[in-house]
Every structure is written in structure tokens, then in C-alpha cells.
Design an enzyme around this catalytic site. Structure first.
Site, PDB file in Angstrom:
ATOM      1  N   ARG A 265       6.585   7.473  -4.498  1.00 46.32           N
ATOM      2  CA  ARG A 265       6.958   6.442  -5.505  1.00 46.32           C
ATOM      3  C   ARG A 265       6.019   5.645  -6.186  1.00 46.32           C
ATOM      4  NH1 ARG A 265       7.074   1.379  -3.763  1.00 46.32           N
ATOM      5  NH2 ARG A 265       7.373   1.635  -1.540  1.00 46.32           N
ATOM      6  N   HIS A 269       8.495  -1.179  -4.678  1.00 47.80           N
ATOM      7  CA  HIS A 269       9.756  -0.753  -4.007  1.00 47.80           C
ATOM      8  C   HIS A 269      10.968  -1.105  -5.055  1.00 47.80           C
ATOM      9  CE1 HIS A 269      12.615  -0.371  -1.097  1.00 47.80           C
ATOM     10  NE2 HIS A 269      13.130  -1.457  -1.037  1.00 47.80           N
ATOM     11  N   TYR A 278      -0.002  -3.294  -0.057  1.00 42.40           N
ATOM     12  CA  TYR A 278       0.041  -2.442   0.933  1.00 42.40           C
ATOM     13  C   TYR A 278      -0.447  -1.049   0.607  1.00 42.40           C
ATOM     14  CZ  TYR A 278       4.641  -1.427  -1.099  1.00 42.40           C
ATOM     15  OH  TYR A 278       5.572  -1.273  -2.011  1.00 42.40           O
TER      16      TYR A 278
END
Length: 367
Positions: A265, A269, A278
Site C-alpha cells: 500500500r 491507510h 510507522y
């Protein structure tokens, strides 16, 4: 008394030790894997056009979120090969059970893009007719759609329609109980369902290493008696070849099939997420070099299947598609707030009636 055929041997269930791949990251041909015939050239060219259009749709949807036209949008940039290949592997009468991140797949399936975005716009229920387009509503809870997909597959099997169901799920979804129940249920019933795990490395901010200790998520099917495979999810040729075989296998009555597609990805998100908290930029850059669209474009151009004019035409068509979507989404929707309470139950509960009455009273008081 009927006797159910025995399932395949353990050797027949195990995935390849390394992900199946036809095309290298630089677009050059790799060594063709055994057991998976390469897709026809025309299918690959069609897939390229759909991927280009899907990426432009994704960018436009992200922009619409920033403009306040969408409540939320989960980008799938970088996962186009998985979503387009999944759709192309299905027939018109087969069913698709998507997740919230699979809007590109719905567009590739031919669903009106405004209807695709209706749920993410904050409207009520689902924007399209699931039965008409053989596509279940996009599922926000993790993995619950996998159980529903197995139920649909079993229904199709009992009706003798020859239909197949494909359920998309993310890597995080494979840690949910529903996913494991679905695998077990599908294997016992030998239901014609294909599970496509889009392993994009993160369940929101949780990396794969903190989700599972399995050597690959594809191995999770073996313990339930489900034939499994893993594939390079950024290689459209490989994903389409493997999923075509998986659908053939399920349609032939041999039971369910689990495919893990290794992908990434590229964006956060959702628009509400800060991915820099992260993961680092170097990781994203490494995966950018394995971009599925650029890889397929190089492969097709080197084989003489795609010209510079073809590439330009695909880009122009995608821009026109995005412009029409932007214009349609800029129009204020004609909504009726009371519709929120319709179709929740066949017979509205006392609580729903009370809530509806309170809403109507508040709207009336506001003039």
C-alpha cells in the site's frame, strides 16, 4: 448414501516456496512458472488500460476527500494488479466480495464510480445494486465478508449454476476468527470460492511480522484442507495466471482456493492516517520501484504489444474518466435523511420508529 470425494493430498495443497512470478520488477520476462499458463496478450493489454484508469480513479477519489466530497477514502495505489486481475479472472455471473479498500476493483468490474463512492461519501447503505452487478457491498469490518462469500458460494453450488465467488481480504483480516471459520467452512463444503489475500504489509500501522509468524499467509489454508498459492502481487501477469487457475479449480468442483498476493500500500491507510509514524520513506521508495503499472507497461512495450500512442490513449481516457467523476461528485446529492431508517429491518423496530420520529421532529424544528 452419497460419499464426498476426498480432498487433495498435502502436497497438492502447499503453495510454491517462493511467490509465483512471470515478470521481473524491471519489466523483463522471468522464467515462466510451471502449472500456470500465461494469460492471452489481449487480456494483458486490457488489464493495463484498466489499471491506468483505476490508478487515476484512486487519485481523484483521494482529491475528493481533501475537498470534503468524501467522508473517507482508503487508497489502494500500488495494489492495482491484484484488484484488476481478480475482476478479470471472474465471469460476468460470478460474485465478488470486496473490502473497503477495493474500490478500484469495483470500477474495473464496470460499476458506476459514483455508486462505488456512495458508501464512502457517507450516504446510507450501498450505492449500487449488489445482485445486478454480482458484487457484495464493500465490507468495513475485517474478514466478515469471507463467511458471507462462502455462504453465497455454497448457494451457487446447490443451485447448480456453475458460479464462483471471490472474496478479497487483507493481511490483517487473516488474523480474524471469521477468516478461519470461512476457510474451514469452505473446505468442508468444497464450496466454489477463491480467497484473495492482498498482503500489503500493514494492518493499519501493524506490520506483518507482528501479525503472524507463518512463513507466508498462504500456508494458513493448508491446515483446513484448502489448496493454496502465493504470488507476486505487483506482477499482473502472474496474479492473473494464478487467479485464472484458482477460479477454474473452484468452478470444476474441486473446492476452495487461497491465493496470497504480495503487494504494498503506497499511500496511508486512509486520509486520516499518518503512515510516516510507522514506516520510513526508504521502504516506500523501494516498493515504488516495483510499481505494477510501470512493470506491466515495460513488459508489453518490449513485446510490441503496447505503443507510445497506446500509452497516451490510456492516459487520456483515464483523465476523461476522472473529469466526469469530478463533475458528478461536485454536484450536491439530493438526500432524504429519513431514508436512513429504511431497509434496516423488514418490519421497523419500536426503537427505529422512535429514532425516526425524533429526527423528523428536529428537522421540522430547524425549518
Amino acid at each position: 448414501m452419497s460419499v464426498r470425494r476426498p480432498g487433495p493430498s498435502v502436497d497438492g495443497l502447499l503453495p510454491s516456496p517462493v511467490p509465483v512470478r512471470f515478470v521481473q520488477e524491471d519489466g523483463s520476462p522471468g522464467t515462466p512458472p510451471e502449472g500456470y499458463p500465461p494469460p492471452a496478450d489481449a487480456r494483458l493489454v486490457d488489464a493495463y488500460r484498466r489499471m491506468v484508469l483505476g490508478r487515476r480513479f484512486d487519485r481523484q477519489a483521494t482529491a475528493l476527500t481533501r475537498q470534503g466530497r468524501l467522508a473517507v477514502y482508503p487508497s489502494s495505489r500500488g495494489q492495482e494488479a491484484c484488484q484488476v486481475a481478480g475482476v478479470l479472472a471472474l465471469g460476468a455471473d460470478d460474485w465478488l466480495f470486496p473490502t473497503y479498500r477495493d474500490s478500484v476493483a469495483l470500477v474495473a468490474r464496470g460499476i458506476d464510480p459514483v455508486e462505488v463512492l456512495t458508501l464512502l461519501r457517507g450516504d446510507w447503505h450501498c450505492g449500487y445494486d449488489p445482485e445486478a452487478v454480482r458484487t457484495a457491498p464493500q465490507c468495513t469490518p475485517l474478514a466478515t465478508q469471507t463467511v458471507h462469500a462462502v455462504g453465497m458460494a455454497e448457494a451457487l453450488r446447490r443451485r447448480g449454476t456453475g458460479g464462483v465467488v471471490m472474496a478479497f481480504v487483507g493481511d490483517g483480516g487473516t488474523s480474524e476468527g471469521d477468516f478461519h471459520e470461512a476457510l474451514n467452512y469452505a473446505a468442508v463444503l468444497r464450496a466454489p470460492v477463491v480467497f484473495l489475500v492482498q498482503n500489503n504489509r500493514y494492518a493499519i500501522s501493524v506490520p506483518l511480522a507482528k501479525q503472524s509468524a507463518a512463513p507466508a499467509l498462504a500456508y494458513k489454508g493448508v491446515g483446513y484442507g484448502v489448496r493454496s498459492e502465493q504470488v507476486d502481487g505487483n506482477d499482473l501477469v502472474a496474479v492473473l495466471a494464478v487467479l485464472t487457475e484458482a477460479v477454474r479449480y473452484a468452478r470444476a468442483g474441486d473446492g476452495p482456493f487461497l491465493v496470497e498476493a504480495h503487494t504494498y500500500r503506497m499511500d496511508a491507510h486512509t486520509n486520516a492516517d499518518d503512515a510516516s509514524r510507522y514506516r520510513d520513506a526508504e521502504e516506500v521508495e523501494r516498493w515504488e520501484s516495483a510499481d505494477p503499472i510501470a512493470r506491466l507497461e515495460t513488459y508489453l512495450r518490449d513485446r510490441g504489444l503496447l505503443s507510445a500512442a497506446d500509452v497516451a490513449a490510456a492516459g487520456e481516457a483515464a483523465e476523461e474518466f476522472a473529469a466526469r467523476l469530478r463533475d458528478r461528485m461536485s454536484a450536491e446529492p439530493d438526500t432524504e435523511p429519513a431514508e436512513l431508517f429504511e431497509h434496516v429491518f423488514a418490519e421497523p423496530t419500536p426503537q427505529l420508529r422512535e429514532q425516526r420520529a425524533r429526527l423528523l421532529a428536529e428537522l421540522s424544528a430547524e425549518g
